[in-house]
Design an enzyme around this catalytic site. Structure first.
Site, PDB file in Angstrom:
ATOM      1  N   GLU A  17       7.941 -14.654 -10.391  1.00  0.00           N
ATOM      2  CA  GLU A  17       7.668 -13.566 -10.004  1.00  0.00           C
ATOM      3  C   GLU A  17       6.884 -12.991 -11.119  1.00  0.00           C
ATOM      4  O   GLU A  17       6.400 -11.709 -10.768  1.00  0.00           O
ATOM      5  CB  GLU A  17       9.088 -12.715  -9.098  1.00  0.00           C
ATOM      6  CG  GLU A  17       9.005 -12.712  -7.974  1.00  0.00           C
ATOM      7  CD  GLU A  17      10.879 -12.141  -6.817  1.00  0.00           C
ATOM      8  OE1 GLU A  17      10.070 -10.942  -6.374  1.00  0.00           O
ATOM      9  OE2 GLU A  17      11.420 -11.742  -8.195  1.00  0.00           O
ATOM     10  N   ASN A  41      -2.505   2.362   5.302  1.00  0.00           N
ATOM     11  CA  ASN A  41      -1.561   0.731   4.993  1.00  0.00           C
ATOM     12  C   ASN A  41      -1.355   0.545   6.421  1.00  0.00           C
ATOM     13  O   ASN A  41      -0.726   0.834   7.462  1.00  0.00           O
ATOM     14  CB  ASN A  41       0.228   2.049   4.249  1.00  0.00           C
ATOM     15  CG  ASN A  41       1.339   0.801   4.440  1.00  0.00           C
ATOM     16  OD1 ASN A  41       0.859  -0.234   4.561  1.00  0.00           O
ATOM     17  ND2 ASN A  41       2.235   1.196   4.155  1.00  0.00           N
ATOM     18  N   GLY A  42      -1.337  -0.824   6.386  1.00  0.00           N
ATOM     19  CA  GLY A  42      -0.877  -1.550   7.587  1.00  0.00           C
ATOM     20  C   GLY A  42      -2.397  -3.011   7.903  1.00  0.00           C
ATOM     21  O   GLY A  42      -2.924  -3.368   6.882  1.00  0.00           O
ATOM     22  N   CYS A  64       0.461  -0.984  -0.183  1.00  0.00           N
ATOM     23  CA  CYS A  64       0.083   0.104   0.664  1.00  0.00           C
ATOM     24  C   CYS A  64       1.198   1.454  -0.197  1.00  0.00           C
ATOM     25  O   CYS A  64       2.206   1.651   0.767  1.00  0.00           O
ATOM     26  CB  CYS A  64      -0.696   0.355   1.175  1.00  0.00           C
ATOM     27  SG  CYS A  64      -1.819  -1.483   1.379  1.00  0.00           S
ATOM     28  N   GLU A 110      18.008 -17.586  -7.209  1.00  0.00           N
ATOM     29  CA  GLU A 110      17.387 -16.414  -7.281  1.00  0.00           C
ATOM     30  C   GLU A 110      16.671 -16.505  -8.717  1.00  0.00           C
ATOM     31  O   GLU A 110      16.421 -15.528  -8.932  1.00  0.00           O
ATOM     32  CB  GLU A 110      18.988 -15.176  -7.132  1.00  0.00           C
ATOM     33  CG  GLU A 110      18.361 -13.964  -7.421  1.00  0.00           C
ATOM     34  CD  GLU A 110      17.201 -13.450  -6.381  1.00  0.00           C
ATOM     35  OE1 GLU A 110      16.974 -13.274  -6.030  1.00  0.00           O
ATOM     36  OE2 GLU A 110      16.689 -11.928  -7.321  1.00  0.00           O
ATOM     37  N   TRP A 136      -2.798  -2.775  -2.118  1.00  0.00           N
ATOM     38  CA  TRP A 136      -2.547  -3.863  -2.310  1.00  0.00           C
ATOM     39  C   TRP A 136      -3.139  -4.834  -0.674  1.00  0.00           C
ATOM     40  O   TRP A 136      -3.031  -4.748   0.223  1.00  0.00           O
ATOM     41  CB  TRP A 136      -1.187  -4.266  -1.279  1.00  0.00           C
ATOM     42  CG  TRP A 136      -0.354  -5.760  -1.505  1.00  0.00           C
ATOM     43  CD1 TRP A 136       0.006  -6.199  -3.281  1.00  0.00           C
ATOM     44  CD2 TRP A 136      -1.005  -6.756  -0.574  1.00  0.00           C
ATOM     45  NE1 TRP A 136       0.363  -7.792  -2.678  1.00  0.00           N
ATOM     46  CE2 TRP A 136      -0.101  -7.713  -1.051  1.00  0.00           C
ATOM     47  CE3 TRP A 136      -1.355  -7.226   0.112  1.00  0.00           C
ATOM     48  CZ2 TRP A 136       0.048  -9.245  -1.057  1.00  0.00           C
ATOM     49  CZ3 TRP A 136      -1.017  -8.055   0.607  1.00  0.00           C
ATOM     50  CH2 TRP A 136      -0.477  -9.498   0.484  1.00  0.00           C
ATOM     51  N   LYS A 152       6.573  -4.972  -3.811  1.00  0.00           N
ATOM     52  CA  LYS A 152       7.834  -4.159  -3.299  1.00  0.00           C
ATOM     53  C   LYS A 152       8.268  -4.306  -1.884  1.00  0.00           C
ATOM     54  O   LYS A 152       9.269  -4.548  -1.386  1.00  0.00           O
ATOM     55  CB  LYS A 152       8.108  -3.033  -3.767  1.00  0.00           C
ATOM     56  CG  LYS A 152       9.399  -2.713  -3.612  1.00  0.00           C
ATOM     57  CD  LYS A 152      10.088  -2.722  -4.707  1.00  0.00           C
ATOM     58  CE  LYS A 152      11.916  -2.808  -5.020  1.00  0.00           C
ATOM     59  NZ  LYS A 152      12.344  -4.165  -5.510  1.00  0.00           N
ATOM     60  N   HIS A 185      18.664 -36.706  -6.122  1.00  0.00           N
ATOM     61  CA  HIS A 185      16.944 -36.942  -4.807  1.00  0.00           C
ATOM     62  C   HIS A 185      15.973 -36.632  -5.420  1.00  0.00           C
ATOM     63  O   HIS A 185      15.205 -36.266  -4.382  1.00  0.00           O
ATOM     64  CB  HIS A 185      17.687 -36.403  -3.868  1.00  0.00           C
ATOM     65  CG  HIS A 185      19.143 -37.138  -3.110  1.00  0.00           C
ATOM     66  ND1 HIS A 185      19.354 -38.564  -3.011  1.00  0.00           N
ATOM     67  CD2 HIS A 185      20.383 -37.274  -3.174  1.00  0.00           C
ATOM     68  CE1 HIS A 185      20.863 -38.492  -2.645  1.00  0.00           C
ATOM     69  NE2 HIS A 185      21.768 -37.623  -3.350  1.00  0.00           N
ATOM     70  N   ARG A 219       4.343  -0.951  -4.443  1.00  0.00           N
ATOM     71  CA  ARG A 219       3.588  -0.944  -3.367  1.00  0.00           C
ATOM     72  C   ARG A 219       2.256  -1.288  -3.207  1.00  0.00           C
ATOM     73  O   ARG A 219       2.160  -2.568  -2.305  1.00  0.00           O
ATOM     74  CB  ARG A 219       3.554   0.387  -2.175  1.00  0.00           C
ATOM     75  CG  ARG A 219       5.058   0.777  -2.325  1.00  0.00           C
ATOM     76  CD  ARG A 219       5.109   2.140  -1.283  1.00  0.00           C
ATOM     77  NE  ARG A 219       4.550   1.552  -0.012  1.00  0.00           N
ATOM     78  CZ  ARG A 219       5.466   1.887   0.755  1.00  0.00           C
ATOM     79  NH1 ARG A 219       6.536   1.128   0.619  1.00  0.00           N
ATOM     80  NH2 ARG A 219       5.516   0.992   2.594  1.00  0.00           N
ATOM     81  N   LYS A 278      13.418 -15.064 -10.012  1.00  0.00           N
ATOM     82  CA  LYS A 278      12.773 -14.094 -10.800  1.00  0.00           C
ATOM     83  C   LYS A 278      12.235 -14.348 -11.939  1.00  0.00           C
ATOM     84  O   LYS A 278      10.719 -13.825 -12.404  1.00  0.00           O
ATOM     85  CB  LYS A 278      14.230 -13.121 -11.308  1.00  0.00           C
ATOM     86  CG  LYS A 278      15.178 -12.601 -10.817  1.00  0.00           C
ATOM     87  CD  LYS A 278      15.057 -11.319 -10.592  1.00  0.00           C
ATOM     88  CE  LYS A 278      14.601 -11.735  -8.889  1.00  0.00           C
ATOM     89  NZ  LYS A 278      14.936 -10.880  -7.907  1.00  0.00           N
TER      90      LYS A 278
HETATM   91  C1  G6P Z   1       9.302  -8.811  -1.978  1.00  0.00           C
HETATM   92  C2  G6P Z   1      10.132  -8.305  -2.876  1.00  0.00           C
HETATM   93  C3  G6P Z   1      11.035  -8.513  -3.379  1.00  0.00           C
HETATM   94  C4  G6P Z   1      11.794  -8.553  -1.870  1.00  0.00           C
HETATM   95  C5  G6P Z   1      11.022  -9.159  -0.547  1.00  0.00           C
HETATM   96  C6  G6P Z   1      12.537  -8.237   0.992  1.00  0.00           C
HETATM   97  O1  G6P Z   1       8.864  -9.784  -1.484  1.00  0.00           O
HETATM   98  O2  G6P Z   1       9.333  -8.505  -3.191  1.00  0.00           O
HETATM   99  O3  G6P Z   1      12.023  -8.456  -4.461  1.00  0.00           O
HETATM  100  O4  G6P Z   1      12.971  -9.345  -2.204  1.00  0.00           O
HETATM  101  O5  G6P Z   1      10.293  -8.274  -0.206  1.00  0.00           O
HETATM  102  O6  G6P Z   1      12.138  -7.160   0.523  1.00  0.00           O
HETATM  103  P1  G6P Z   1      13.484  -6.355   1.128  1.00  0.00           P
HETATM  104  O7  G6P Z   1      12.499  -5.042   1.422  1.00  0.00           O
HETATM  105  O8  G6P Z   1      13.626  -6.845   2.828  1.00  0.00           O
HETATM  106  O9  G6P Z   1      14.246  -6.791   0.447  1.00  0.00           O
END
Ligand code: G6P
Length: 609
Positions: free
Chosen positions: A489, A100-101, A2, A482, A74, A604, A505, A27, A486
């Site tokens: 996501e 937000n929260g 948010c 990672e 969100w 994010k 395994h 956000r 990616k």
């Molecule tokens: C969310 C974002 C990711 C990020 C993660 C941790 O899931 O979409 O891209 O890696 O949060 O965020 P931070 O700000 O704590 O690195």
């Protein structure tokens, strides 16, 4: 999670708020809304979907106001529709609020307010706050007192911004466990969840702390604690420029941020080299004062932590554990005053990471945070901070934050190794030299049109795949994780990262002639082992895409596709090897026509548990 924006000043608040919301859309983007005070009434407009939905409609509405608040959502409580979109109004339609929260006691507050005659329109937890203020106002001498009383009754997390006809020249804000910043302009002031919202107007910022409230007028800002006592706040100048928060000709922020990595890594090195010149470093933490390290983080930052374990154990010889912050906080970790807890967080606001830090603090640990956002909660709660100098990262999928985190963690390891005499100073110098060459190595890859075309071609070949497997070993095993993250996501393709030696395994059963198997096979102590793993994939007709170095000949005969990256020290290789995997996921998502920067269901900055 948010985004909140508020504006009071000389310009049309509608335009400033929409502009700010667009910059905060990373956000959350389930719905958006705005409230303005127009001709002694509160005008609201809110709609499901992205900011552009409300922007198009609002452009047609000739409203002018110099005060307003906006929100990009969100969804947590209540589905993402027009009604649940913020702002929410009280029964008298004289108070508008964005939040937000999560208000944890919202159900009981709602019941209590319903018995007092309040009617609720939405299913959100947020709507109770605005009714609570309305209720408190009945017995309070002024609006501010009512606002304070209402805020004190909230449990959970909140960043709140309110406008009201009762005091139409003020925005009221409050914060607990959700970020809120105030931007200071000339004859105008801003409130927002994050600095990029108002970066085109000002970079002078007040960061609100938990249990603080503020009144924001066009010419003044006053901050109070929840007892209504004045609090003196520091004004911080954030060294970010607007151009860093814009696409600068790139189709997406993600592509821009991938390409910014050489600069971001170079800035992170130079921003953290003071210890090398003998200047003080890491105020508040004695490098010899702990016997173990625990790393806590989420998402991509967690993967940086997994690699840091290799750094810290191999060079500094400090036993290191790595946990998802959401697991750490509930697993009764063994922590004491001999433990250094390192949190890794781009935003500095991830709820689970902050909770893990607080738990470690309670148990007596020292806290170091690796963070990208100046003034964020993690930086204020840790004993000491190492900043990454990535600049604002806007794309939801993290790229440059990751490579700068690894850079910072490698530097920290060298510092620790020197101070704890785990490495001789000439060894430290030699690793530093290799690190200093890293930005040019990443740049060399990004400048090679031929290699980028290769990645694009492979993406075109596989963008309709249903599954993908990523394999790596040793320090590049987390790069397999990672790479898979990616892809998941942003392209919504199921992908798994696995340690290549563990493939036999389980995941080997998945391999057939359809599945792309991305293997990180650059030079290092396990190269021969991974070549054998690739043989195993080949034997089962798997389609191998290898990220490798030009000098590694044996992989060429086995892989169907080769992506060649410059050779660097194996411990630094993750920082280079991840770049083609970021690009691969990017091109696939783009071919599929997805919203690369704002993938579905993700946000994010995850400020709720
Ligand atoms: C969310 C974002 C990711 C990020 C993660 C941790 O899931 O979409 O891209 O890696 O949060 O965020 P931070 O700000 O704590 O690195």
């Amino acid at each position: 999670m948010c985004g909140i924006v508020g504006y009071i000043g000389k310009d049309n608040a509608k335009d400033v708020i929409i502009d700010g919301l667009k910059r905060l859309e990373y956000r959350g983007y389930d719905s958006a809304g705005i409230a303005l005070i127009v001709d002694s009434e509160i005008f609201t407009y809110k709609k499901q979907g992205k900011i552009r939905n409300i922007e198009i409609e609002l452009r047609k509405v000739p409203v002018y106001s110099n005060i307003g608040i906006g929100h990009t959502r969100w969804a947590t409580h209540g589905k993402p529709d027009d009604i649940n979109a913020h702002p929410h109004l009280d029964c008298t339609k004289k108070i508008a609020l964005v939040h937000n929260g999560i208000v944890e006691n919202y159900a009981e507050l709602r019941r209590e307010l319903q018995t007092k005659g309040h009617t609720f329109l939405s299913q959100t937890d947020t709507e109770v706050i605005v009714h609570l203020i309305e209720e408190e106002l009945k017995t309070s001498p002024d609006f501010f007192t009512a606002f304070l009383s209402a805020v004190k009754r909230l449990q959970g997390s909140y960043a709140i911004a309110v406008i009201t006809l009762h005091q139409p020249d003020t925005i009221f804000v409050a914060r607990k466990d959700s970020p809120l910043v105030i931007g200071l302009g000339e004859g105008e002031n801003f409130v927002a969840s994050d600095v990029p919202a108002f970066l085109s107007y000002t970079n002078r910022v007040i960061f609100l702390d938990d249990f603080e409230v503020a009144t924001v007028n066009s010419n003044s800002v006053s901050v109070f604690n929840t007892d209504g006592e004045r609090v003196e706040k520091k004004v911080v100048t954030v060294p970010w420029s607007l151009s860093q928060a814009e696409k600068a000709g790139y189709k997406h922020f993600m592509l821009k941020e991938i390409n910014e990595q050489p600069r971001a890594v170079a800035d992170t090195i130079s921003g953290n080299l003071s210890w090398f010149r003998g200047e003080s470093y890491l105020e508040g933490i004695d490098p010899n004062s702990f016997s173990r390290i625990q790393i806590v983080a989420c998402g991509t930052s967690y993967h940086a932590g997994l690699i840091a374990k290799f750094y810290l154990e191999n060079f500094a010889k400090v036993p290191t554990e790595v946990d998802y912050a959401s697991e750490y906080r509930y697993r009764e970790p063994i922590v004491d005053e001999n433990t250094l807890v390192i949190s890794i967080t781009q935003s500095g606001e991830t709820a689970d990471t902050l909770a893990a830090m607080r738990l470690a603090r309670e148990k007596g640990a020292k806290l170091l945070t690796i963070c990208n956002v100046i003034g964020s909660t993690a930086t204020r709660e840790a004993d000491t901070v190492i900043y990454t100098y990535a600049g604002p990262e806007i794309s939801v999928a993290s790229t440059k934050a990751f490579t700068t985190q690894l850079t910072a963690l490698f530097l920290f390891t060298l510092y620790l190794s020197r101070e704890r005499r785990a490495l001789a100073s000439d060894e430290v110098d030699s690793y530093l030299k290799e690190l200093l060459e890293l930005p040019s190595k990443i740049e060399a890859f990004l400048n090679l049109e031929r290699e980028k075309e290769v990645v694009k071609k492979i993406a075109l070949e596989f963008y309709r795949a249903k599954d993908a497997l990523y394999l790596g070993r040793h320090v590049n095993y987390p790069i397999a994780l990672e790479g898979a993250l990616k892809l998941k996501e942003i392209s919504y393709i199921h992908a798994e990262g696995y340690p290549a030696g563990e493939m036999k395994h389980g995941p080997i059963a998945l391999i057939d002639e359809n599945i792309p198997v991305v293997v990180v096979a650059t030079r290092g102590k396990v190269l021969d082992k991974i070549v054998s793993n690739v043989e195993e994939v080949k034997a089962r007709k798997g389609r191998v895409i290898a990220v490798t170095n030009p000098s590694v000949k044996k992989i060429g005969e086995l892989a169907e596709f080769l992506i060649e990256v410059p050779e660097v020290n194996e411990y630094l290789s993750p920082i280079v090897n991840v770049v083609p995997l970021q690009l691969f996921a990017y091109y696939i998502a783009d071919f599929l026509g997805y919203d690369v920067d704002q993938p579905r269901n993700l946000a994010k900055s995850v400020t709720v548990e």
